[in-house]
Design a protein around this motif. Structure first.
Motif, PDB file in Angstrom:
ATOM      1  N   MET A   1     -29.096 -30.961  36.952  1.00  0.00           N
ATOM      2  CA  MET A   1     -28.632 -30.026  35.846  1.00  0.00           C
ATOM      3  C   MET A   1     -29.448 -28.871  35.495  1.00  0.00           C
ATOM      4  O   MET A   1     -30.582 -29.042  35.513  1.00  0.00           O
ATOM      5  N   ILE A   2     -28.691 -27.763  35.442  1.00  0.00           N
ATOM      6  CA  ILE A   2     -29.429 -26.330  35.161  1.00  0.00           C
ATOM      7  C   ILE A   2     -29.330 -26.221  33.462  1.00  0.00           C
ATOM      8  O   ILE A   2     -28.376 -26.451  32.830  1.00  0.00           O
ATOM      9  N   ARG A   3     -30.377 -26.503  32.791  1.00  0.00           N
ATOM     10  CA  ARG A   3     -30.531 -26.077  31.332  1.00  0.00           C
ATOM     11  C   ARG A   3     -30.459 -24.950  30.890  1.00  0.00           C
ATOM     12  O   ARG A   3     -31.479 -24.154  31.496  1.00  0.00           O
ATOM     13  N   VAL A   4     -29.387 -24.491  30.206  1.00  0.00           N
ATOM     14  CA  VAL A   4     -29.149 -23.111  29.629  1.00  0.00           C
ATOM     15  C   VAL A   4     -29.363 -23.022  28.065  1.00  0.00           C
ATOM     16  O   VAL A   4     -28.777 -24.169  27.544  1.00  0.00           O
ATOM     17  N   MET A   5     -29.574 -22.042  27.681  1.00  0.00           N
ATOM     18  CA  MET A   5     -29.544 -21.672  26.329  1.00  0.00           C
ATOM     19  C   MET A   5     -28.804 -20.401  26.109  1.00  0.00           C
ATOM     20  O   MET A   5     -29.152 -19.554  26.792  1.00  0.00           O
ATOM     21  N   VAL A   6     -27.787 -20.620  24.987  1.00  0.00           N
ATOM     22  CA  VAL A   6     -27.146 -19.302  24.786  1.00  0.00           C
ATOM     23  C   VAL A   6     -27.281 -18.773  23.387  1.00  0.00           C
ATOM     24  O   VAL A   6     -27.498 -19.366  22.398  1.00  0.00           O
ATOM     25  N   VAL A   7     -27.838 -17.435  23.319  1.00  0.00           N
ATOM     26  CA  VAL A   7     -28.412 -16.800  22.244  1.00  0.00           C
ATOM     27  C   VAL A   7     -27.416 -15.760  21.798  1.00  0.00           C
ATOM     28  O   VAL A   7     -27.418 -14.675  22.348  1.00  0.00           O
ATOM     29  N   ASP A   8     -26.665 -15.799  20.592  1.00  0.00           N
ATOM     30  CA  ASP A   8     -25.752 -14.648  20.254  1.00  0.00           C
ATOM     31  C   ASP A   8     -25.566 -14.932  18.839  1.00  0.00           C
ATOM     32  O   ASP A   8     -25.309 -16.378  18.409  1.00  0.00           O
ATOM     33  N   ASP A   9     -25.361 -14.081  18.048  1.00  0.00           N
ATOM     34  CA  ASP A   9     -24.875 -14.265  16.550  1.00  0.00           C
ATOM     35  C   ASP A   9     -23.485 -14.333  16.389  1.00  0.00           C
ATOM     36  O   ASP A   9     -23.297 -14.920  14.988  1.00  0.00           O
ATOM     37  N   GLU A  10     -22.683 -14.488  17.199  1.00  0.00           N
ATOM     38  CA  GLU A  10     -21.293 -14.476  16.995  1.00  0.00           C
ATOM     39  C   GLU A  10     -21.198 -16.148  17.537  1.00  0.00           C
ATOM     40  O   GLU A  10     -21.216 -16.388  18.567  1.00  0.00           O
ATOM     41  N   ALA A  11     -20.540 -16.970  16.504  1.00  0.00           N
ATOM     42  CA  ALA A  11     -20.348 -18.407  16.916  1.00  0.00           C
ATOM     43  C   ALA A  11     -19.334 -18.465  17.926  1.00  0.00           C
ATOM     44  O   ALA A  11     -19.424 -19.373  18.744  1.00  0.00           O
ATOM     45  N   LEU A  12     -18.412 -17.664  18.137  1.00  0.00           N
ATOM     46  CA  LEU A  12     -17.280 -17.739  18.843  1.00  0.00           C
ATOM     47  C   LEU A  12     -17.772 -17.414  20.356  1.00  0.00           C
ATOM     48  O   LEU A  12     -17.383 -18.175  21.336  1.00  0.00           O
ATOM     49  N   ILE A  13     -18.621 -16.401  20.470  1.00  0.00           N
ATOM     50  CA  ILE A  13     -19.281 -16.152  21.815  1.00  0.00           C
ATOM     51  C   ILE A  13     -20.068 -17.332  22.262  1.00  0.00           C
ATOM     52  O   ILE A  13     -20.010 -17.729  23.343  1.00  0.00           O
ATOM     53  N   ARG A  14     -20.908 -17.911  21.353  1.00  0.00           N
ATOM     54  CA  ARG A  14     -21.546 -19.031  21.767  1.00  0.00           C
ATOM     55  C   ARG A  14     -20.839 -20.387  22.170  1.00  0.00           C
ATOM     56  O   ARG A  14     -21.197 -20.888  23.222  1.00  0.00           O
ATOM     57  N   SER A  15     -19.967 -20.414  21.449  1.00  0.00           N
ATOM     58  CA  SER A  15     -19.148 -21.700  21.945  1.00  0.00           C
ATOM     59  C   SER A  15     -18.023 -21.493  23.154  1.00  0.00           C
ATOM     60  O   SER A  15     -18.118 -22.434  23.881  1.00  0.00           O
ATOM     61  N   GLY A  16     -17.803 -20.188  23.247  1.00  0.00           N
ATOM     62  CA  GLY A  16     -17.181 -19.833  24.674  1.00  0.00           C
ATOM     63  C   GLY A  16     -17.691 -19.954  25.753  1.00  0.00           C
ATOM     64  O   GLY A  16     -17.371 -20.523  26.615  1.00  0.00           O
ATOM     65  N   PHE A  17     -18.990 -19.448  25.546  1.00  0.00           N
ATOM     66  CA  PHE A  17     -20.010 -19.386  26.903  1.00  0.00           C
ATOM     67  C   PHE A  17     -20.200 -20.990  26.934  1.00  0.00           C
ATOM     68  O   PHE A  17     -20.487 -21.452  28.130  1.00  0.00           O
ATOM     69  N   GLN A  18     -20.601 -21.904  26.172  1.00  0.00           N
ATOM     70  CA  GLN A  18     -20.810 -23.046  26.124  1.00  0.00           C
ATOM     71  C   GLN A  18     -19.787 -23.963  26.776  1.00  0.00           C
ATOM     72  O   GLN A  18     -20.244 -24.814  27.820  1.00  0.00           O
ATOM     73  N   HIS A  19     -18.592 -23.851  26.374  1.00  0.00           N
ATOM     74  CA  HIS A  19     -17.453 -24.414  26.951  1.00  0.00           C
ATOM     75  C   HIS A  19     -17.175 -24.062  28.406  1.00  0.00           C
ATOM     76  O   HIS A  19     -16.969 -24.988  29.414  1.00  0.00           O
TER      77      HIS A  19
END
Length: 221
Positions: A1-19
């Protein structure tokens, strides 16, 4: 598994990338946080790849990049950006960012771009970085770039040329009949001898010296 962290101040961007990323099956988003929590979370969760917004209101993305690069086990960092931010992109390039992704990247391509980063490749969005890359190539004397290239062995030059094509360490190992560990050692030696901090900078310096045809790594359309 590739471990990724998403850093953005917009919750919508974070959740979209995570999904999008977690739907790929081989990628785990270990954290999705605003800029102020990025460094501490990276220390705790140890992601392999960080997707980092280049400009955030609570903490400058470039400052976060600098701190992430200083970590003992520094992750690969790709900047999330939009059009018209050339100054920020240029600064991130010089600070060791391994790639640049548009925030409106095609969702179907995002997992493969993250895999490229995790495997040691580079990802450059040509629309955002063309002006910056051209400026980087024109900055400083070509003679200096050529002098640095002379420090490399023939094998290291071959590895550099392959890396400039956007090949991952595993791809280079297959092409050159080497182990992945040996390729990693060569890449580390190349960065040290060229006095740069990332594969992107190494490829651009080689291009400035005339060693390569224009190479941008794997480009995001």
């Amino acid at each position: 598994m590739i471990r990724v962290m998403v850093v953005d101040d917009e919750a919508l961007i974070r959740s979209g990338f995570q999904h999008i990323l977690e739907a790929a099956g081989d990628i785990e988003v270990v954290a999705a946080v605003p800029g102020g929590q990025a460094v501490r979370t990276a220390q705790e969760r140890r992601p392999a790849v960080v997707l980092l917004d280049i400009r955030m209101p609570d903490m400058d993305g470039l400052a976060v990049l600098a701190e992430l690069r200083r970590l003992p086990q520094a992750p690969v960092v790709a900047m999330l950006t939009t059009f018209g931010m050339d100054d920020y992109v240029a600064a991130a390039l010089h600070s060791g960012a391994s790639g640049f992704l548009l925030k409106d990247t095609d969702p179907e391509r995002l997992p493969s771009l993250v895999r490229t980063l995790a495997e040691g490749g580079t990802v450059l969005s040509s629309e955002v970085t063309r002006t910056v890359v051209d400026g980087f190539l024109n900055a400083g004397p070509r003679q200096d770039a050529a002098r640095r290239l002379q420090r490399l062995t023939d094998r290291e030059r071959a590895v550099l040329a392959a890396a400039a094509e956007g090949l991952t360490n595993a791809d280079i190992a297959t092409r050159m009949h080497l182990s992945t560990g040996t390729v990693k050692d060569h890449v580390s030696a190349i960065l040290a001898k060229l006095e740069v901090s990332s594969r992107v900078q190494a490829a651009l310096l080689a291009e400035r010296a005339g060693f390569l045809r224009p190479a941008r790594g794997k480009e995001e359309p």
